[in-house]
Design a protein around this motif. Structure first.
Motif, PDB file in Angstrom:
ATOM      1  N   THR A 107      75.049  49.216  71.872  1.00 25.46           N
ATOM      2  CA  THR A 107      75.426  50.514  71.305  1.00 25.46           C
ATOM      3  C   THR A 107      74.240  51.183  70.623  1.00 25.46           C
ATOM      4  O   THR A 107      74.317  52.345  70.253  1.00 25.46           O
ATOM      5  N   ILE A 159      74.147  56.417  73.707  1.00 22.11           N
ATOM      6  CA  ILE A 159      73.538  55.330  72.942  1.00 22.11           C
ATOM      7  C   ILE A 159      72.962  55.869  71.633  1.00 22.11           C
ATOM      8  O   ILE A 159      72.419  56.976  71.581  1.00 22.11           O
ATOM      9  N   THR A 173      79.037  49.250  64.724  1.00 18.34           N
ATOM     10  CA  THR A 173      78.034  50.217  65.161  1.00 18.34           C
ATOM     11  C   THR A 173      76.907  50.241  64.135  1.00 18.34           C
ATOM     12  O   THR A 173      76.963  49.569  63.098  1.00 18.34           O
ATOM     13  N   PRO A 182      78.542  49.984  78.653  1.00 23.87           N
ATOM     14  CA  PRO A 182      79.022  50.316  77.302  1.00 23.87           C
ATOM     15  C   PRO A 182      80.519  50.149  77.179  1.00 23.87           C
ATOM     16  O   PRO A 182      81.271  50.372  78.120  1.00 23.87           O
TER      17      PRO A 182
END
Length: 379
Positions: free
Chosen positions: A99, A130, A352, A369
């Motif tokens: 990520t 990204i 994240t 992803p």
């Protein structure tokens, strides 16, 4: 050695008001009392969740005009990655389910703003989803100086080009008397603070790091943390604090240390740094990251009982610590990170860059992803 931590000191810590004097006193506490105290604060702040991020490091050049005495990464005749080489590395990360890409490099003599915005725009054009975590405060300062622009202007342009967050590196120890010997020519403490604070005000959040275990004292380490805490009190823009033990191999500062019979930091000192970080930053910075690259995987697990609640990233490649003698590997899988976390009786969660915890099916790792579900932010 204190057998019991003073109750008034404990109360100040719970209220987020630990002083420099308090921190120095805590160093005299029985180590496991200190670790237990930090662990209690960790539980109150974030519970038993331990996080990690699936990411990749990309160091786009190891050439540098800097004169840092701790650096083993710089090479006068080193490499400079072409844009297509950077994109190839991003593609590998993307296909592996990353990520985030973390992009940093040495300081090239003529590297102006265009170099940095060019990298960002190329990555964002090909991989818009990204997150780009890139460019240290020193790189931002260097781009501004080389391009004859203000730091604020540079930051606005970087954000416009796709910069998501910045690593709060180039901090080393935020005490100028240390920096004068450790990294002459690098930005001063006030300049580091200005870049980071300006980034936050531009809407770019950062991490904050501390490289310790070389020529600094415990007082210097504590002063560094207080500087970082003051920034956070002003801006609320720091996502995590990352203590990084110095690797004393293949660099001038480390060579002097070893000649004097001093080596890398001891494990107990490392754990004390993590504990003090949690105590000093309580109510200010929730996330304390243990670097498995620097500490090793087993001591990083122990750090989860001394205030840490995050194990960093999968990295996929790591060059800077490895060049300085780190031998704990340069890549780790999400599966192994989760195994480490469960082995410490904690709850593993992928996050994240901004510490959002996503509902991600881990079996999709390696298939591109993931789709993020509802996110909970606890930073």
């Amino acid at each position: 050695m204190m057998s019991k931590i003073d109750e008034e000191l404990v109360e100040r810590a719970y209220n987020g008001k630990t002083s420099s004097e308090d921190a120095l006193l805590l160093l005299d506490a029985e180590p496991f009392e200190l670790f237990r105290f930090a662990d209690n604060l960790r539980y109150e702040a974030v519970g038993d969740i331990t996080t990690y991020v699936v990411n990749r490091n990309i160091n786009f050049t190891n050439r540098c005009i800097g004169r840092c005495g701790f650096c083993a990464f710089k090479q006068d005749e080193g490499y400079i990655l072409k844009t297509e080489e950077i994109l190839a590395k991003v593609e590998e990360a993307y296909k592996a389910g990353a990520t985030e890409v973390c992009i940093q490099g040495g300081l090239l003599p003529k590297a102006g703003l265009d170099l940095y915005t060019g990298i960002l725009e190329a990555v964002k054009e090909e991989y818009p989803s990204i997150h780009i975590h890139a460019f240290s405060p020193m790189e931002v300062y260097h781009a501004a100086r080389t391009s004859d622009l203000s730091v604020k202007h540079v930051l606005r342009e970087l954000k416009k080009s796709g910069l998501g967050t910045m690593p709060g590196t180039a901090a080393e120890i935020l005490c100028d008397h240390v920096r004068k010997e450790l990294c002459p020519g690098k930005l001063l403490t006030a300049e580091w603070v200005d870049v980071v604070t300006s980034a936050h005000k531009t809407g770019i959040r950062t991490t904050a790091t501390m490289m310790y275990g070389h020529i600094e004292s415990w007082q210097d380490r504590i002063e560094h943390m207080m500087v970082v805490r003051d920034v956070q009190k002003e801006t609320k823009g720091i996502t995590e604090f990352v203590p990084l033990p110095f690797m004393p191999y293949n660099n001038p500062i480390g060579k002097k240390m070893i000649e004097q019979g001093r080596y890398a930091t001891t494990g107990i000192d490392d754990l004390k740094v993590y504990a003090l970080s949690r105590i000093i930053f309580n109510k200010h910075i929730n996330n304390i990251q243990a670097s498995w690259v620097k500490l090793g995987k087993k001591l990083a697990q122990v750090a989860l009982y001394c205030g840490a609640n995050d194990l960093g990233g999968t990295l996929m490649e790591e060059s800077i610590s490895t060049a300085a003698g780190a031998n704990n590997g340069s890549s780790i899988s999400p599966q192994e990170l989760e195994w480490m976390i469960k082995g410490a009786s904690r709850i593993p969660k992928q996050r994240t860059t901004l510490y959002e915890i996503d509902n991600i099916k881990k079996e999709s790792f390696g298939n591109g992803p993931r789709e993020a579900g509802d996110a909970v932010i606890y930073s």
